[in-house]
Enzyme design. Structure first.
Site, PDB file in Angstrom:
ATOM      1  N   GLY A 107       0.706  -1.182   0.031  1.00 29.02           N
ATOM      2  CA  GLY A 107      -0.006   0.156   0.098  1.00 29.02           C
ATOM      3  C   GLY A 107       0.933   1.214   0.025  1.00 29.02           C
ATOM      4  O   GLY A 107       2.199   1.148  -0.143  1.00 29.02           O
ATOM      5  N   GLN A 108      -0.018   2.579   0.155  1.00 32.12           N
ATOM      6  CA  GLN A 108       0.747   3.748  -0.024  1.00 32.12           C
ATOM      7  C   GLN A 108       1.753   3.934   0.981  1.00 32.12           C
ATOM      8  O   GLN A 108       3.044   4.321   0.811  1.00 32.12           O
ATOM      9  CB  GLN A 108      -0.308   4.776  -0.154  1.00 32.12           C
ATOM     10  N   ILE A 139      -2.463 -11.566   8.007  1.00 29.47           N
ATOM     11  CA  ILE A 139      -2.877 -10.831   9.450  1.00 29.47           C
ATOM     12  C   ILE A 139      -4.253 -11.400  10.137  1.00 29.47           C
ATOM     13  O   ILE A 139      -4.322 -11.396  11.304  1.00 29.47           O
ATOM     14  CB  ILE A 139      -2.907  -9.524   9.342  1.00 29.47           C
ATOM     15  N   THR A 187      -9.148  -0.475   3.491  1.00 28.61           N
ATOM     16  CA  THR A 187      -9.601   1.103   3.437  1.00 28.61           C
ATOM     17  C   THR A 187     -10.756   1.285   2.359  1.00 28.61           C
ATOM     18  O   THR A 187     -11.062   2.571   2.202  1.00 28.61           O
ATOM     19  CB  THR A 187      -8.253   1.895   3.114  1.00 28.61           C
ATOM     20  N   THR A 217      -7.576   6.341  12.254  1.00 25.99           N
ATOM     21  CA  THR A 217      -8.280   7.418  11.357  1.00 25.99           C
ATOM     22  C   THR A 217      -9.125   8.386  12.285  1.00 25.99           C
ATOM     23  O   THR A 217      -9.466   7.894  13.146  1.00 25.99           O
ATOM     24  CB  THR A 217      -9.072   6.534  10.305  1.00 25.99           C
ATOM     25  N   TYR A 237     -16.046   0.933   8.466  1.00 22.15           N
ATOM     26  CA  TYR A 237     -14.554   1.120   8.593  1.00 22.15           C
ATOM     27  C   TYR A 237     -14.201   1.946   9.713  1.00 22.15           C
ATOM     28  O   TYR A 237     -13.319   1.284  10.330  1.00 22.15           O
ATOM     29  CB  TYR A 237     -14.256   2.171   7.079  1.00 22.15           C
ATOM     30  N   LYS A 275     -11.845   0.067  12.716  1.00 23.04           N
ATOM     31  CA  LYS A 275     -10.494   0.731  12.974  1.00 23.04           C
ATOM     32  C   LYS A 275     -10.415   1.082  14.406  1.00 23.04           C
ATOM     33  O   LYS A 275      -9.319   0.968  15.079  1.00 23.04           O
ATOM     34  CB  LYS A 275     -10.131   1.850  12.085  1.00 23.04           C
ATOM     35  N   TRP A 287      -7.315  11.788   4.735  1.00 22.50           N
ATOM     36  CA  TRP A 287      -7.060  12.040   3.460  1.00 22.50           C
ATOM     37  C   TRP A 287      -5.579  11.722   2.851  1.00 22.50           C
ATOM     38  O   TRP A 287      -4.771  12.751   2.390  1.00 22.50           O
ATOM     39  CB  TRP A 287      -6.945  13.561   3.413  1.00 22.50           C
TER      40      TRP A 287
END
Length: 312
Positions: free
Chosen positions: A10-11, A55, A80, A121, A146, A150, A171
């Protein structure tokens, strides 16, 4: 120090691995795929040690982490896809990834007596009002699946560990994977008019900058809850889009200048309901970072400029 990073496909995981490499740390990346599946950009992460780990499988987590014996786990892996999380047939899977999987990692960290960083988040709050959310606020009221899962992940960390950092972000954008900026740039190529909501307020987070902060954190024992986004003030998605196109046009991409591309502000109600409820107030108070001796992230305007030079 040996640092184990989940979600390197991921990012954020991608950028954390590269930051670890730059500082000379031993980094081991992990994700569900059998080998590194992120962007093949030639950066350090593409050639660093990698272990496949599910996981949501307690045995897999236990086996891998007990073998690797890291000093720190940076847990970036998460479900996400906010709207898809609302589908009845996805809820259990989302909870497995975001809550149960996080608990398995926390329990393994406890056995290893190692530090854990968990990325969370602003969605753990109800997104109402205009006051920035404080990192130590416990007034949790998630609006969607979500956010709820989280939050359950946060609790799994805080209830099982003492050596943890829970870092809430919002964001997010990075070079590896999908994000709002890439979506807007793509729309700008094929549309001459787009509508963007102007009543959801927050601040963007560039994963390249966030990765630096997370490595700063894991070098310390200043545990607890933190909020981390780029500096530069609170904005709407509409404000963000206008700046994206303005900077892209300044880099010579004329298709994004106001003559070719019109951005129209609309309310969330006018835009139309998404499957998942979205917070209107994603303002995160980041003052605890400086209070604890950490360097805040650069402004989002500066982050955007650097990012566009990477992706355009």
């Amino acid at each position: 120090m040996k640092i184990f990073v989940t979600g390197v496909g991921g990012q954020l995981g991608h950028d954390v691995m590269n930051e670890l490499n730059q500082r000379g740390y031993e980094g081991v990346g992990s994700d569900l795929a059998p080998s590194y599946s992120g962007i093949q950009d030639g950066s350090a992460v593409t050639g660093m040690p990698y272990v496949s780990m599910d996981i949501t499988d307690e045995g897999s987590v236990e086996t891998v982490l007990m073998k690797e014996k890291p000093d720190v786990v940076v847990h970036c892996a998460a479900w996400t896809a906010v709207d898809m999380a609302e589908d009845d047939d996805k809820v259990e899977k989302v909870r497995l990834v975001n809550a149960v999987g996080t608990k398995y990692i926390a329990l393994a960290c406890k056995k290893l007596n190692c530090k854990m960083i968990y990325l969370s988040t602003d969605y753990v709050f109800d997104g109402l009002g205009e006051e920035p959310w404080q990192p130590d606020c416990k007034d949790y009221k998630p609006l969607n699946v979500y956010g709820q899962t989280k939050l359950e992940g946060e609790l799994a960390v805080s209830e099982n560990l003492e050596k943890y950092f829970i870092v809430r972000i919002a964001w997010v954008f990075g070079v590896n994977g999908k994000n709002f900026i890439k979506t807007m740039l793509n729309l700008g190529k094929t549309h001459d008019r787009i509508t963007v909501v102007n009543d959801q307020i927050g601040t963007p987070t560039y994963t390249f900058d966030l990765a630096r902060l997370l490595v700063d954190m894991l070098e310390t024992e200043r545990y607890g809850y933190y909020h981390a986004t780029n500096e530069g003030g609170y904005i709407s998605w509409y404000d963000f889009t206008v700046e994206i196109f303005k900077q892209a046009a300044a880099l010579g991409h004329e298709e994004y200048d106001p003559q070719h591309m019109m951005v129209v502000p609309v309310s969330t109600a006018e835009y139309g309901a998404s499957k998942a409820m979205r917070p209107f107030n994603s303002r995160l108070d980041k003052s605890k970072l400086t209070e604890q001796g950490f360097t805040p992230l650069p402004t989002w305007q500066d982050a955007l400029a650097r990012y566009l030079k990477e992706v355009l």
